[in-house]
Scaffold this active site. Sequence first.
Site, PDB file in Angstrom:
ATOM      1  N   HIS A 133       0.823  -1.226   0.000  1.00 42.03           N
ATOM      2  CA  HIS A 133       0.000   0.000   0.000  1.00 42.03           C
ATOM      3  C   HIS A 133       0.853   1.271   0.000  1.00 42.03           C
ATOM      4  CE1 HIS A 133      -3.524  -2.394   0.470  1.00 42.03           C
ATOM      5  NE2 HIS A 133      -3.207  -2.830   1.673  1.00 42.03           N
ATOM      6  N   HIS A 176      -6.348  -7.176  -0.433  1.00 44.42           N
ATOM      7  CA  HIS A 176      -6.495  -5.733  -0.640  1.00 44.42           C
ATOM      8  C   HIS A 176      -5.730  -5.309  -1.891  1.00 44.42           C
ATOM      9  CE1 HIS A 176      -6.933  -6.457   3.749  1.00 44.42           C
ATOM     10  NE2 HIS A 176      -7.950  -5.616   3.603  1.00 44.42           N
TER      11      HIS A 176
HETATM   12 ZN   LIG Z   1      -4.235  -7.276   2.701  1.00 43.85          ZN
END
Ligand SMILES: [Zn+2]
Length: 356
Positions: A133, A176
């Site tokens: 991320h 994610h």
């Molecule tokens: Zn994740």
Amino acid sequence: MEFNRNDVFKLTVVYDEIHKLHRDPYGRHPERPERLDIALNSLRSSPAWSLIKFVSTSEPNINPLLKIHEADYVEFIKLECSKGFHYIDPDTYVNEYTFNVAARFATSAYEVASKAATIGGLWLIMPRPGGHHAGVRGRALGAPTLGFCIFNYAAIAAKTLLEAVRKVLIIDFDAHHGNGTQEVFWYEPNVVHIDIHEGGIYPGTGLVTDVGGSGAEGSKINIPLPAGSGDPQYMWILRKVVEPLVNVFKPEAVVVSAGFDAYVDDPLTDLEITESTYLSIGSYLNNLLKMGIIKSVVTNLEGGYGKGISSGFKSYIEGLVGISKASMDLITPVQPPKELVRDLSKILQRYWGLEL
Ligand SMILES: [Zn+2]
């Protein structure tokens, strides 16, 4: 378990107890040191254990960080860490050790990728926290937070490989979306990034229509799945999207952002895959290496907060090194929702000449 030694590959693993210094002293955060103990313990009982060579992290070097992150962001993290334990956004914590820990793993990601580019083979980095991320300046593509991440090890590895080979494939199967990684390579056509994730959850990016920036259109393949998707849908994606795309893109190296939070019981997501999918992905990569289609696979451990970090992780590694073969026939592929398939079909046709 018996296995043919000619069929297996050794795996070099970057592991370092130093990761334990990065922790929430109150023990409330799901991204905790025990995750790696659980992951390693699951491997100890596996025949894969005998194929692993462990190496520790390297002295931190700023240059690998600056390959993908802006200097101001690196300085920001350093300053925040100097203040001791606190949250730098609603879900990401640092403490006085975080900068050093993350910079050591980042330096190792660079060194591992450099070796992978020259001698090939299988490499795994086990950092904490995960990294996918973390974007160029931190929060990526408008994400609300850093999602536990500090520096993006997979992106550093891919960038390093790209200095030595012409084409790199990134597969991100963390539940994610790997928004940080995608931001780093948004305008890079020689990095194809396939990202399979749960749609509608954090970080809210990774729409199927996000295909890459100007000059790199079609190089970013986002597959957001609805809650409840499991092995049959992943098998469909492997067969209908990943394999055909690899055949036309012809990457020389693969970087995997391996998160295990799409596993059926994970507390953070509602995807429902099992050992079968992780084994299939590992086996597929093993086969690409064995056939000489790719030269190296650099895997970076990302998320995983339930049983996936033990049995899912173990299955992936067993498939990757080649001691366990996926029984493809056991899972019948089932296509994801038709709107998603329609959009994917248009993208694969337009940019890659592939028919779904
Ligand atoms: Zn994740």
